[in-house]
Design an enzyme around this catalytic site. Structure first.
Site, PDB file in Angstrom:
ATOM      1  N   GLU A 166       0.772  -1.262  -0.029  1.00 60.64           N
ATOM      2  CA  GLU A 166       0.042   0.106  -0.015  1.00 60.64           C
ATOM      3  C   GLU A 166       0.960   1.173  -0.122  1.00 60.64           C
ATOM      4  O   GLU A 166       0.522   2.227  -0.681  1.00 60.64           O
ATOM      5  CB  GLU A 166      -0.926  -0.016   1.332  1.00 60.64           C
ATOM      6  CG  GLU A 166      -2.014  -1.059   1.260  1.00 60.64           C
ATOM      7  CD  GLU A 166      -2.678  -1.173  -0.057  1.00 60.64           C
ATOM      8  OE1 GLU A 166      -2.933  -0.439  -0.837  1.00 60.64           O
ATOM      9  OE2 GLU A 166      -2.990  -2.599  -0.351  1.00 60.64           O
ATOM     10  N   HIS A 174       1.804   2.095  -3.250  1.00 66.21           N
ATOM     11  CA  HIS A 174       0.963   2.828  -4.208  1.00 66.21           C
ATOM     12  C   HIS A 174       0.803   4.413  -3.882  1.00 66.21           C
ATOM     13  O   HIS A 174       0.720   5.126  -4.625  1.00 66.21           O
ATOM     14  CB  HIS A 174      -0.701   2.193  -3.638  1.00 66.21           C
ATOM     15  CG  HIS A 174      -1.195   1.112  -4.418  1.00 66.21           C
ATOM     16  ND1 HIS A 174      -1.111   0.963  -5.794  1.00 66.21           N
ATOM     17  CD2 HIS A 174      -1.509  -0.009  -4.037  1.00 66.21           C
ATOM     18  CE1 HIS A 174      -1.761  -0.011  -6.079  1.00 66.21           C
ATOM     19  NE2 HIS A 174      -1.810  -0.854  -5.027  1.00 66.21           N
TER      20      HIS A 174
HETATM   21 CO    CO Z   1      -2.505  -2.892  -4.847  1.00 70.85          CO
END
Ligand code: CO
Length: 168
Positions: free
Chosen positions: A137, A140
């Site tokens: 995450e 990201h």
């Molecule tokens: Co992802």
């Protein structure tokens, strides 16, 4: 409200680094609730704001997925403050790159610092799959996708996956 998930390896929003958040607001709390709803509907165990169209540093994650102590946590400005030298290789998929799975090497253990939706500083030590979710995450938030790091990739578009939960 469920949110539209951004998709594609060259998607501009997914590739743009996200901005720090000044602090939790009522609007961000609502947005976090929408992200959790979207993560659940899409059967993921993590979702980062750029995946639903906003380049801000917020993620939601489902730790210990499928276990008795499963917990869903929103994190503002998550940051890895300690990371193990020890690594492990495991399978990852991503809601933004449907039907693609890859083997990714990640640190086995991390300490993540973040703010919760009450603006309180938190720190959590996480290992194995929980540590993997957070590393995926935070990537990201930096415009990095798991395919950039994968040691190998395979497409599995048609097949219904047994373990949907490793979509991060
Ligand atoms: Co992802």
């Amino acid at each position: 409200m469920s949110l539209k998930v951004e998709k594609g390896t060259d998607n501009k929003t997914l590739r743009t680094p996200s901005k720090e958040i000044a602090g939790a607001t009522a609007e961000l709390k609502n947005f976090a609730m929408d992200m959790i709803k979207t993560m659940d509907e899409e059967r993921g165990v993590g979702l980062a704001s750029p995946q639903v169209g906003r380049n801000i540093r917020m993620i939601v994650c489902k730790l210990n997925p499928g276990e008795k102590n499963e917990i869903i946590l929103p994190m503002l400005n998550p940051e890895i403050i300690e990371i193990s030298d020890a690594t492990e290789i495991g399978e990852e998929g991503c809601l933004s790159i449907p039907g693609v799975w890859g083997q990714v090497e990640r640190a086995s253990k991390i300490i993540v610092r973040y703010k919760n939706l009450k603006n309180q500083e938190q720190a959590l030590e996480l290992v194995h799959f929980n540590a993997r979710i957070i590393q995926h995450e935070i990537d990201h938030l930096d415009g990095v996708l798991f395919i950039d790091r994968a040691l190998s990739l395979k497409e599995d578009k048609g097949k219904k996956r047994k373990k949907e939960e490793n979509q991060i």
